[in-house]
Design a protein around this motif. Sequence first.
Motif, PDB file in Angstrom:
ATOM      1  N   ALA A   1      41.303  37.892  42.964  1.00  0.00           N
ATOM      2  CA  ALA A   1      40.813  37.113  44.224  1.00  0.00           C
ATOM      3  C   ALA A   1      40.845  35.615  43.863  1.00  0.00           C
ATOM      4  CB  ALA A   1      39.427  37.703  44.559  1.00  0.00           C
ATOM      5  N   LEU A   2      40.474  35.108  43.109  1.00  0.00           N
ATOM      6  CA  LEU A   2      40.733  33.683  43.027  1.00  0.00           C
ATOM      7  C   LEU A   2      42.117  33.207  42.844  1.00  0.00           C
ATOM      8  CD1 LEU A   2      39.363  30.976  42.094  1.00  0.00           C
ATOM      9  CD2 LEU A   2      39.405  31.237  39.672  1.00  0.00           C
TER      10      LEU A   2
ATOM     11  N   GLY B   1      34.737  36.180  31.824  1.00  0.00           N
ATOM     12  CA  GLY B   1      35.215  35.997  33.503  1.00  0.00           C
ATOM     13  C   GLY B   1      35.144  34.404  33.582  1.00  0.00           C
ATOM     14  N   GLN B   2      34.036  33.940  33.114  1.00  0.00           N
ATOM     15  CA  GLN B   2      33.810  32.213  33.496  1.00  0.00           C
ATOM     16  C   GLN B   2      34.628  31.681  32.385  1.00  0.00           C
ATOM     17  OE1 GLN B   2      29.489  32.350  32.431  1.00  0.00           O
ATOM     18  NE2 GLN B   2      28.737  32.330  34.471  1.00  0.00           N
TER      19      GLN B   2
ATOM     20  N   GLN C   1      35.854  44.889  37.249  1.00  0.00           N
ATOM     21  CA  GLN C   1      35.288  44.175  38.181  1.00  0.00           C
ATOM     22  C   GLN C   1      35.708  42.702  37.966  1.00  0.00           C
ATOM     23  OE1 GLN C   1      33.151  44.779  41.005  1.00  0.00           O
ATOM     24  NE2 GLN C   1      32.779  42.687  40.939  1.00  0.00           N
ATOM     25  N   THR C   2      35.270  42.406  36.910  1.00  0.00           N
ATOM     26  CA  THR C   2      35.602  40.696  36.783  1.00  0.00           C
ATOM     27  C   THR C   2      37.113  40.451  36.877  1.00  0.00           C
ATOM     28  OG1 THR C   2      34.022  40.913  35.006  1.00  0.00           O
ATOM     29  CG2 THR C   2      35.326  38.906  34.837  1.00  0.00           C
TER      30      THR C   2
ATOM     31  N   ARG D   1      38.080  31.297  34.189  1.00  0.00           N
ATOM     32  CA  ARG D   1      38.012  30.636  35.270  1.00  0.00           C
ATOM     33  C   ARG D   1      38.120  28.960  34.924  1.00  0.00           C
ATOM     34  NH1 ARG D   1      35.543  32.659  40.249  1.00  0.00           N
ATOM     35  NH2 ARG D   1      35.270  34.805  39.802  1.00  0.00           N
TER      36      ARG D   1
ATOM     37  N   GLN E   1      47.773  43.899  44.078  1.00  0.00           N
ATOM     38  CA  GLN E   1      47.294  42.797  44.883  1.00  0.00           C
ATOM     39  C   GLN E   1      48.243  41.612  45.140  1.00  0.00           C
ATOM     40  OE1 GLN E   1      43.716  42.708  45.711  1.00  0.00           O
ATOM     41  NE2 GLN E   1      43.703  44.658  44.719  1.00  0.00           N
TER      42      GLN E   1
ATOM     43  N   GLN F   1      39.318  41.960  38.969  1.00  0.00           N
ATOM     44  CA  GLN F   1      39.423  41.631  40.369  1.00  0.00           C
ATOM     45  C   GLN F   1      38.886  40.432  40.862  1.00  0.00           C
ATOM     46  OE1 GLN F   1      41.263  43.641  42.333  1.00  0.00           O
ATOM     47  NE2 GLN F   1      41.475  45.458  40.916  1.00  0.00           N
ATOM     48  N   GLU F   2      37.693  40.020  40.207  1.00  0.00           N
ATOM     49  CA  GLU F   2      37.326  38.597  40.816  1.00  0.00           C
ATOM     50  C   GLU F   2      38.370  37.440  40.487  1.00  0.00           C
ATOM     51  OE1 GLU F   2      32.912  39.906  40.352  1.00  0.00           O
ATOM     52  OE2 GLU F   2      33.608  38.400  39.217  1.00  0.00           O
ATOM     53  N   ILE F   3      38.950  37.670  39.297  1.00  0.00           N
ATOM     54  CA  ILE F   3      40.119  36.611  38.914  1.00  0.00           C
ATOM     55  C   ILE F   3      41.378  36.734  39.859  1.00  0.00           C
ATOM     56  CG2 ILE F   3      41.467  35.935  37.037  1.00  0.00           C
ATOM     57  CD1 ILE F   3      38.702  35.040  36.558  1.00  0.00           C
TER      58      ILE F   3
ATOM     59  N   THR G   1      43.865  39.071  32.791  1.00  0.00           N
ATOM     60  CA  THR G   1      42.595  40.088  32.882  1.00  0.00           C
ATOM     61  C   THR G   1      42.628  41.050  31.892  1.00  0.00           C
ATOM     62  OG1 THR G   1      43.758  41.652  34.369  1.00  0.00           O
ATOM     63  CG2 THR G   1      42.598  39.957  35.651  1.00  0.00           C
TER      64      THR G   1
END
Length: 240
Positions: free
Chosen positions: A184-185, A147-148, A177-178, A151, A209, A180-182, A171
């Motif tokens: 969201a970003l 995930g990092q 989970q990761t 980013r 989304q 979904q975070e991406i 993704t």
Amino acid sequence: MPLIEVVEVWKNYLLGEVRVEALRGVSVAVERGEFVAITGPSGSGKSTLMHILGCLDLPDRGDYWLDEDRVTQMGSDERARLRNEKIGFVFQNFFLMSRTSARENVELPLLYTDTPAKKRREIARRMLQRVGLQDREEHFPNQLSGGQQQRVAIARALVNHPPLLLADEPTGNLDSQTGQEIIALFQALNMEEGVTIVIVTHEPDIAAQARRQIRFRDGVIAEDSVRREVALGSGRGEGA
Ligand SMILES: Nc1ncnc2c1ncn2[C@@H]1O[C@H](COP(=O)(O)OP(=O)(O)O)[C@@H](O)[C@H]1O
Ligand SMILES: [Mg+2]
């Protein structure tokens, strides 16, 4: 005028004697500020379209306009310049340079501009902050989670402030989970920076989304729908 306008685009591949029709007359327009998810089964032509949108490949027939430039009439140098200015591309496998730090990876697109070294470093730092990696600047890709790393790739894609961000299965190599975070970003960047985003995903949770979903089947667009509650609430002017 839309940011992206694709008109009757066809693309074939020759595999030995076999002709694969990857795109069969695709037309689509994307307005500035949109967030679009492209879905569809494997082999339906999603990546082929993304490569054309990203100026990495040309169609056999049809037209592609990006930000009022007719890409399909350009030579390869001109297309490369357009790509550097207007497009950030994020891939499933991140494609970071393994022997350079997160910060240096983000600085990379700035090497093609006349930004002085000190300024490059400052801009890259700010971009890493924007994607939540302020404390990972000097880490190498293999010292970062998936995930990092994604980013960092997103920060690199956006460091020149291109109007368009393209992401092909961003993704696909991340847990949900990761992932979904991406997403969201991406949403935050779309809302706050106004960057137009087109992502390819085969995950329904991810596609859901996006405001607009385009579904491919056998090289054509089978469905193109805008989520109703968001479409009504967004207050976006038509063609404004
Ligand atoms: N470089 C290539 N050479 C030959 N065939 C290809 C090439 N790239 C893609 N194809 C074929 O074109 C079709 C569409 O591929 P692609 O756009 O990658 O689909 P998707 O991204 O939706 O999975 C598939 O049948 C694929 O096998
Ligand atoms: Mg693909």
